[in-house]
Scaffold this motif. Structure first.
Motif, PDB file in Angstrom:
ATOM      1  N   TYR A  19      32.128  44.911  29.258  1.00 43.42           N
ATOM      2  CA  TYR A  19      31.057  45.016  30.247  1.00 43.42           C
ATOM      3  C   TYR A  19      30.842  46.480  30.645  1.00 43.42           C
ATOM      4  CZ  TYR A  19      28.360  43.912  34.455  1.00 43.42           C
ATOM      5  OH  TYR A  19      27.383  43.845  35.395  1.00 43.42           O
ATOM      6  N   GLU A  20      31.925  47.234  30.814  1.00 38.98           N
ATOM      7  CA  GLU A  20      31.832  48.655  31.205  1.00 38.98           C
ATOM      8  C   GLU A  20      31.196  49.471  30.081  1.00 38.98           C
ATOM      9  OE1 GLU A  20      35.589  49.062  34.320  1.00 38.98           O
ATOM     10  OE2 GLU A  20      35.896  49.353  32.174  1.00 38.98           O
ATOM     11  N   VAL A  56      44.428  45.379  23.838  1.00 36.93           N
ATOM     12  CA  VAL A  56      43.717  44.740  24.940  1.00 36.93           C
ATOM     13  C   VAL A  56      44.711  44.174  25.949  1.00 36.93           C
ATOM     14  CG1 VAL A  56      43.522  42.530  23.704  1.00 36.93           C
ATOM     15  CG2 VAL A  56      41.973  43.040  25.596  1.00 36.93           C
ATOM     16  N   ARG A  57      44.354  44.322  27.220  1.00 39.45           N
ATOM     17  CA  ARG A  57      45.197  43.826  28.297  1.00 39.45           C
ATOM     18  C   ARG A  57      44.310  43.044  29.272  1.00 39.45           C
ATOM     19  NH1 ARG A  57      45.597  48.326  30.466  1.00 39.45           N
ATOM     20  NH2 ARG A  57      44.685  48.193  32.524  1.00 39.45           N
ATOM     21  N   ALA A  58      44.646  41.795  29.538  1.00 40.62           N
ATOM     22  CA  ALA A  58      43.858  40.990  30.468  1.00 40.62           C
ATOM     23  C   ALA A  58      44.276  41.310  31.900  1.00 40.62           C
ATOM     24  CB  ALA A  58      44.051  39.508  30.177  1.00 40.62           C
ATOM     25  N   GLU A  59      43.290  41.373  32.753  1.00 38.88           N
ATOM     26  CA  GLU A  59      43.545  41.683  34.169  1.00 38.88           C
ATOM     27  C   GLU A  59      42.886  40.646  35.043  1.00 38.88           C
ATOM     28  OE1 GLU A  59      43.586  46.572  34.450  1.00 38.88           O
ATOM     29  OE2 GLU A  59      42.108  45.421  35.585  1.00 38.88           O
ATOM     30  N   ALA A  60      43.655  40.042  35.924  1.00 43.50           N
ATOM     31  CA  ALA A  60      43.054  39.126  36.888  1.00 43.50           C
ATOM     32  C   ALA A  60      42.467  39.970  38.017  1.00 43.50           C
ATOM     33  CB  ALA A  60      44.109  38.173  37.442  1.00 43.50           C
ATOM     34  N   LYS A  63      38.392  37.627  43.691  1.00 39.53           N
ATOM     35  CA  LYS A  63      36.970  37.461  43.987  1.00 39.53           C
ATOM     36  C   LYS A  63      36.066  37.844  42.829  1.00 39.53           C
ATOM     37  CE  LYS A  63      37.469  38.424  48.957  1.00 39.53           C
ATOM     38  NZ  LYS A  63      36.746  37.286  49.558  1.00 39.53           N
ATOM     39  N   ARG A  64      36.643  38.021  41.667  1.00 41.06           N
ATOM     40  CA  ARG A  64      35.843  38.425  40.509  1.00 41.06           C
ATOM     41  C   ARG A  64      36.422  37.736  39.281  1.00 41.06           C
ATOM     42  NH1 ARG A  64      33.714  43.771  40.944  1.00 41.06           N
ATOM     43  NH2 ARG A  64      32.380  43.828  42.771  1.00 41.06           N
ATOM     44  N   PRO A  65      35.597  37.525  38.251  1.00 38.84           N
ATOM     45  CA  PRO A  65      36.161  36.932  37.038  1.00 38.84           C
ATOM     46  C   PRO A  65      37.211  37.846  36.431  1.00 38.84           C
ATOM     47  CG  PRO A  65      33.747  36.966  36.953  1.00 38.84           C
ATOM     48  CD  PRO A  65      34.163  37.822  38.118  1.00 38.84           C
ATOM     49  N   ASP A  66      38.132  37.286  35.667  1.00 45.28           N
ATOM     50  CA  ASP A  66      39.135  38.103  34.987  1.00 45.28           C
ATOM     51  C   ASP A  66      38.447  39.075  34.031  1.00 45.28           C
ATOM     52  OD1 ASP A  66      41.674  35.486  34.651  1.00 45.28           O
ATOM     53  OD2 ASP A  66      40.831  36.568  36.369  1.00 45.28           O
TER      54      ASP A  66
END
Lengths: 174, 174
Positions: A19-20, A56-60, A63-66
């Motif tokens: 997205y960024e 890649v690293r997933a971040e929770a 108040k926002r989608p992961d």
DNA sequence: TCGATCTATATCGAACCAATATAGCAGGGT
DNA sequence: ACCCTGCTATATTGGTTCGATATAGATCGA
């Protein structure tokens, strides 16, 4: 230049989410000479991850989608530099406006004027965006300077010569 | 602007074969702002024929393969003018060279210089092609004049500022 | 005879994109 | 309380586009 190489380039400058990366194409000055859509960014990031050129690293988030944050790997950095060492694809410039000006004699004069006004406004917007930016390196200064002189030359020429195509349009029978 | 609309535009100026349309994209000054490949030209002509916007006549040739000559129909002409009356898609400019300049600090100075030399040569070639053309209408003169000022502004800026990115590249550790 | 180049039509697999889908939230208006 | 708009965020889909390839006619120079 393919979307994978473009994503690698952007990631050499810092980690980012898909997205960024898309946002960078719309805001950060890249939009004047490079672009990609979600339809190609996410698949490109997926393949780069498979190829080990990106991690890649997933971040929770609260108040926002992961979100998924991508970072370039040493192999990715080498691949990107390798791509820069090879002959670059040529520039591509596609301009529906310029193409349309070839047919100005077929159009009502008000329509030709409206097209020119719209194009001038768009170009002024892009010029303002460049002027509002702050280059952080010689490369960025070079790139924004080049864009600036191109847009300025375009605007000057169009303002000085718009009457030529508007006058021609006036004779169009409707 | 889609390939069908572009083909319609070209055919308002005279009948042509698919091969000739492609040649126009490479030689007749269109190349600076519009392009399409055989992979999209032939399917586009096929569909335009199905839609009745274009008619086709096969021509046998001596010592040459047969050719298919396409001509625009009144319905095609109306469709093209209709497309020009609607808002135009925005310009798209893709420049691997400009993108690469953002990363000049990562490259050996000779590589940056080579890229710039190559880009200058390509741009001079395009400028010479514009200067060698003979506009036949105000629209064509407007379009080639605009291209000319853009290429000239680019060349001037690049020549005046190339040292900025070349100097930066010199510090790159290899 | 062969390779390069031109003329000429056409297709294919891969890349790309606009649109769409799904899902989290804030803020303003009704 | 609900709805709409807009933002954040990932991802897919069907259609468009393209570079490469296929096929086929020829010329010219080595």
């Amino acid at each position: 230049m393919d979307v994978r190489t473009i994503c690698l380039g952007i990631l050499t400058r810092g980690s980012a989410t898909g997205y960024e990366i898309k946002k960078l194409f719309q805001e950060d000055g890249y939009q004047h000479f490079v672009e990609a859509s979600f339809g190609s960014i996410y698949p490109a990031l997926g393949r780069l991850t498979e190829e080990g050129l990106v991690s890649v690293r997933a971040e929770a988030q609260t108040k926002r989608p992961d979100r998924k944050v991508y970072s370039i790997t040493p192999a990715g950095r080498a691949a990107f530099l390798g791509a820069l060492m090879r002959p670059l694809p040529e520039d591509r410039h596609r301009s529906p406006f310029v193409f349309a000006m070839l047919f100005s004699h077929l159009l009502p004069q008000e329509r030709v004027s409206a097209m020119i006004d719209c194009y001038i406004a768009q170009t002024e917007g892009k010029l303002a965006q460049i002027k509002g930016g702050e280059p952080h390196s010689c490369g960025e200064a070079f790139v924004s300077g080049l864009g600036k002189v191109i847009y300025e030359a375009s605007l000057k020429f169009i303002r000085n010569h718009r009457a030529d195509v508007e006058r021609q349009a006036a004779h169009a029978a409707e």
